[in-house]
Design an enzyme around this catalytic site. Sequence first.
Site, mmCIF file in Angstrom:
data_model
loop_
_atom_site.group_PDB
_atom_site.id
_atom_site.type_symbol
_atom_site.label_atom_id
_atom_site.label_comp_id
_atom_site.label_asym_id
_atom_site.label_seq_id
_atom_site.Cartn_x
_atom_site.Cartn_y
_atom_site.Cartn_z
ATOM 1 N N LYS A 108 -3.524 28.808 19.400
ATOM 2 C CA LYS A 108 -4.568 28.508 20.491
ATOM 3 C C LYS A 108 -4.634 26.937 20.608
ATOM 4 O O LYS A 108 -4.035 26.176 19.573
ATOM 5 C CB LYS A 108 -5.903 28.917 20.116
ATOM 6 N N GLY A 109 -4.996 26.299 21.548
ATOM 7 C CA GLY A 109 -5.119 24.970 21.813
ATOM 8 C C GLY A 109 -5.841 24.231 20.630
ATOM 9 O O GLY A 109 -7.095 24.671 20.671
ATOM 10 N N GLY A 110 -5.567 23.085 20.176
ATOM 11 C CA GLY A 110 -6.431 22.380 19.317
ATOM 12 C C GLY A 110 -6.591 22.842 18.039
ATOM 13 O O GLY A 110 -7.192 22.141 17.162
ATOM 14 N N VAL A 111 -5.530 24.036 17.421
ATOM 15 C CA VAL A 111 -5.514 24.391 16.093
ATOM 16 C C VAL A 111 -4.707 23.495 15.196
ATOM 17 O O VAL A 111 -4.699 23.887 14.027
ATOM 18 C CB VAL A 111 -5.128 25.808 16.064
ATOM 19 N N GLY A 112 -3.930 22.627 15.911
ATOM 20 C CA GLY A 112 -3.099 21.961 14.879
ATOM 21 C C GLY A 112 -1.591 22.320 14.931
ATOM 22 O O GLY A 112 -0.895 21.532 13.893
ATOM 23 N N LYS A 113 -0.923 22.650 15.936
ATOM 24 C CA LYS A 113 0.325 23.148 16.147
ATOM 25 C C LYS A 113 1.231 21.883 15.722
ATOM 26 O O LYS A 113 2.169 22.091 15.017
ATOM 27 C CB LYS A 113 0.565 23.802 17.325
ATOM 28 N N THR A 114 0.950 21.011 16.418
ATOM 29 C CA THR A 114 1.747 19.621 16.632
ATOM 30 C C THR A 114 1.722 19.244 15.261
ATOM 31 O O THR A 114 2.955 18.648 14.585
ATOM 32 C CB THR A 114 1.477 18.657 17.423
ATOM 33 N N ASP A 151 5.715 22.722 24.553
ATOM 34 C CA ASP A 151 4.383 22.394 25.138
ATOM 35 C C ASP A 151 4.233 21.534 26.076
ATOM 36 O O ASP A 151 4.611 20.321 26.067
ATOM 37 C CB ASP A 151 3.345 22.046 23.997
#
Length: 165
Positions: free
Chosen positions: A22-28, A51
């Site tokens: 999900k957005g904001g979970v630290g993927k980057t 993204d």
Amino acid sequence: FRHTMDSLLENPDLRFVFVGGKGGVGKTTSSSGIATALAQSGQRVLLVSTDPAHSLGDAWRTPLSNDPSLVRDNLWVMEVDPTESLKDELGTWTELAAQFENKDTSSSATTPQDGDEDDLGQKIRAFQEWLSGIPGIDEATALSSAISHIESGEYDIIVFDTAPT
């Protein structure tokens, strides 16, 4: 079998790592950390962002594009831009259509019948319009632009920083 960072670093058969969520979970942050560790282990790593938010450029504090940029030893980063990729692809089709519409009559090559070049140019332009209207075509085109880098053999492993799910 436990999946740890050590298992990533020690797996010689691993070619792709996809970091999703999900957005904001630290993927980057996670994809950058994984890519850095892999590069430090001596592997040639390509970190690719699919993204549209393009956070990798911010994370690495460098402007990125559809072309890989070396950001540290053994680590290249690129942000796939769907709009730019589609524009480039459609530009290729535009050039092809123009070649048929403005054909040099002095060419000694075998050519279609008179008038067929203009018709073919019009068909290419119509195909362009149809193609650009397909839902998801910009993302598919962007992924195809990354495939050439993936297939090049220049990288040992590709890490994907994906769009939010």
